[in-house]
Write an enzyme that holds these catalytic residues in place. Structure first.
Site, PDB file in Angstrom:
ATOM      1  N   VAL A 226       0.831  -1.212   0.000  1.00 45.11           N
ATOM      2  CA  VAL A 226       0.000   0.000   0.000  1.00 45.11           C
ATOM      3  C   VAL A 226       0.862   1.256   0.000  1.00 45.11           C
ATOM      4  CG1 VAL A 226      -1.668   1.333   1.348  1.00 45.11           C
ATOM      5  CG2 VAL A 226      -1.959  -1.139   1.098  1.00 45.11           C
ATOM      6  N   GLU A 227       1.927   1.253   0.786  1.00 45.57           N
ATOM      7  CA  GLU A 227       2.742   2.459   0.949  1.00 45.57           C
ATOM      8  C   GLU A 227       3.571   2.793  -0.290  1.00 45.57           C
ATOM      9  OE1 GLU A 227       3.016   4.819   3.074  1.00 45.57           O
ATOM     10  OE2 GLU A 227       1.823   4.103   4.750  1.00 45.57           O
ATOM     11  N   SER A 228       4.236   1.807  -0.872  1.00 48.90           N
ATOM     12  CA  SER A 228       5.205   2.107  -1.936  1.00 48.90           C
ATOM     13  C   SER A 228       5.071   1.257  -3.179  1.00 48.90           C
ATOM     14  CB  SER A 228       6.630   1.926  -1.388  1.00 48.90           C
ATOM     15  OG  SER A 228       6.870   0.552  -1.092  1.00 48.90           O
TER      16      SER A 228
ATOM     17  N   TYR B 266      -7.176   3.774   5.229  1.00 51.30           N
ATOM     18  CA  TYR B 266      -5.825   3.218   5.176  1.00 51.30           C
ATOM     19  C   TYR B 266      -5.715   1.872   5.898  1.00 51.30           C
ATOM     20  CZ  TYR B 266      -0.807   2.698   5.796  1.00 51.30           C
ATOM     21  OH  TYR B 266       0.472   2.198   5.808  1.00 51.30           O
TER      22      TYR B 266
END
Length: 203
Positions: A104-106, A180
């Site tokens: 999800v982040e990168s 998130y």
């Protein structure tokens, strides 16, 4: 053409890392800062012999197959997975949860950079270097990024007494919002679930 390609690559990295909020600076008590500094200060290499057990070898092969399209280089992929497993386990986290968070982040981009300045696989904000790191801490370095990210998530889990939903909200700077945490949990369960391993708590 090279300049255009570099611009496109940077834009993709910014999109990958900038779709969500980032960790927020919170003053830490001296004792907490000292404990977190100690937690990230050990730079020992991942314990590769730990992967000699059949279960861990199976985990490594399974996760490598799942990650192959995102990380085509097998040697780099294996190093990444061994480091994820080591750093997550070291911090008392489920390695599959960490893989979901990284997705999800990168999007598994080592050099992802958000518009807020968050860096690397786990999108760690640079202010953490001043809080708990040292001047030579490079957040684009594989082990450094994962060490910081896992330590920070563990810190937030401890603050929230094991509540994963709230800890993920803190990690992302969106405490109290469901988007998130749900995205991370969805990625974890859809792409990286591994029933043989112990899942992280989520009261």
């Amino acid at each position: 053409m090279k300049r255009l390609t570099a611009t496109v690559a940077l834009s993709l990295a910014l999109v990958a890392g900038g779709a969500h909020a980032s960790q927020q600076y919170e003053p830490l008590a001296d004792s907490v800062r000292a404990a977190l500094h100690l937690a990230i200060s050990d730079r020992a290499a991942p314990d590769l012999p730990a992967f000699s057990s059949p279960q861990r070898q199976m985990w490594l092969r399974t996760m490598s197959d799942r990650l192959a399209k995102r990380m085509p280089d097998e040697a780099g992929r294996m190093e990444f997975l061994k480091t994820v497993h080591y750093e997550a386990t070291r911090a008392g986290l489920d390695p599959q949860l960490v893989l979901g968070l990284i997705q999800v982040e990168s999007g598994f981009r080592k050099y992802a950079l958000s518009s807020a300045g968050a860096r690397g696989y786990m999108q760690v904000m640079p202010f953490w270097i001043k809080l708990i790191g040292s001047e030579d801490s490079n957040l684009f370095h594989l082990r450094t990024n994962l060490r910081f990210g896992c330590t920070i998530l563990r810190h937030y889990l401890d603050i929230e007494k094991g509540n994963l939903f709230r800890a993920l909200g803190r990690y992302n700077g969106s405490l109290g919002k469901a988007e998130y945490p749900n995205m991370v949990r969805g990625a974890w369960e859809r792409h990286w679930s591994w029933p043989e391993m112990t899942a992280a708590s989520n009261p």
